[in-house]
Scaffold this motif. Structure first.
Motif, mmCIF file in Angstrom:
data_model
loop_
_atom_site.group_PDB
_atom_site.id
_atom_site.type_symbol
_atom_site.label_atom_id
_atom_site.label_comp_id
_atom_site.label_asym_id
_atom_site.label_seq_id
_atom_site.Cartn_x
_atom_site.Cartn_y
_atom_site.Cartn_z
ATOM 1 N N VAL A 94 18.883 26.108 -16.653
ATOM 2 C CA VAL A 94 19.635 24.866 -16.800
ATOM 3 C C VAL A 94 20.123 24.480 -15.412
ATOM 4 O O VAL A 94 20.880 25.228 -14.780
ATOM 5 C CB VAL A 94 20.815 25.019 -17.786
ATOM 6 N N ASN A 148 12.793 19.709 -20.115
ATOM 7 C CA ASN A 148 13.434 18.925 -21.181
ATOM 8 C C ASN A 148 12.463 18.621 -22.330
ATOM 9 O O ASN A 148 12.330 17.476 -22.749
ATOM 10 C CB ASN A 148 14.009 17.615 -20.631
ATOM 11 N N LYS A 172 21.289 17.241 -12.965
ATOM 12 C CA LYS A 172 22.178 18.279 -13.472
ATOM 13 C C LYS A 172 22.061 18.331 -14.993
ATOM 14 O O LYS A 172 22.079 17.298 -15.665
ATOM 15 C CB LYS A 172 23.620 17.992 -13.062
ATOM 16 N N GLY A 173 21.877 19.542 -15.549
ATOM 17 C CA GLY A 173 21.751 19.726 -16.987
ATOM 18 C C GLY A 173 20.319 19.742 -17.492
ATOM 19 O O GLY A 173 20.085 20.106 -18.648
ATOM 20 N N ASP A 174 19.336 19.361 -16.672
ATOM 21 C CA ASP A 174 17.935 19.440 -17.092
ATOM 22 C C ASP A 174 17.568 20.889 -17.383
ATOM 23 O O ASP A 174 18.084 21.812 -16.739
ATOM 24 C CB ASP A 174 16.987 18.903 -16.006
ATOM 25 N N GLU A 175 16.663 21.093 -18.346
ATOM 26 C CA GLU A 175 16.219 22.428 -18.726
ATOM 27 C C GLU A 175 14.753 22.623 -18.362
ATOM 28 O O GLU A 175 13.930 21.736 -18.618
ATOM 29 C CB GLU A 175 16.405 22.653 -20.224
#
Length: 171
Positions: free
Chosen positions: A68, A96, A124-127
């Motif tokens: 993440v 994502n 930020k926060g992308d998987e």
């Protein structure tokens, strides 16, 4: 004088709607993980690399097999594997829930190795994660690994942070 000018520029960017890195965002991000056991994946599932070599910035979770993104930027990802003898390794990298790249290896009477790498722009926060391909399309994935023989790895690192524009709210 220089500090005051720099501060004024940052304030102008913020008021114009540009994102600046939050003070809590890591400035260095890198992880590398490996597989320490034989793994047979009979359906589409994420590979959970269980040995962490490094996890600077804390982005990789070995319980889920998912990175993440803690800081927006340009990232390099690499994933490599060895298929067990007379078996196949067919893996895909996702961002994502969207396909990015694949590796495939299969050979008779021997082990097969695969690998691939990509450069991605992440927010930020992308998987980002690696998962097996559904065996209905061909072969099931059988990854080779042992405590003292780590051949399957997943690694990533930030090359450069990127300060992204946030849609303005009428400013």
């Amino acid at each position: 004088m220089l500090f005051e000018l720099f501060t004024a520029c940052l304030l102008a960017l913020e008021s114009a709607g540009a994102e600046t890195r939050a003070s809590s965002d890591p400035v260095e991000v890198a992880f590398s993980a490996g597989l320490t056991n034989m793994l047979s994946l009979s359906h589409t599932e994420r590979v959970k690399y269980d040995r962490l070599f490094t996890n600077i910035g804390g982005g990789y979770n070995s319980n889920t097999g998912t990175f993440v993104c803690p800081t927006a930027g340009i990232y390099v990802f690499q994933f490599h594997s060895v298929a067990h003898q007379d078996k196949a390794a067919w893996l895909q990298l996702y961002k994502n829930f969207e396909y990015v790249a694949s590796t495939y290896g299969h050979t008779s009477n021997d082990y097969a190795s695969t690998g691939n790498s990509v450069i991605l722009h992440l927010s930020k926060g992308d998987e980002v994660y690696v998962q097996a391909v559904d065996p209905a399309y061909g072969y099931s994935t059988n990854l080779y690994g042992a405590t003292n023989e780590v051949y399957c790895t997943f690694s990533g690192y930030m090359v450069s942070p990127v300060y992204e524009e946030i849609p303005g709210n009428g400013k």
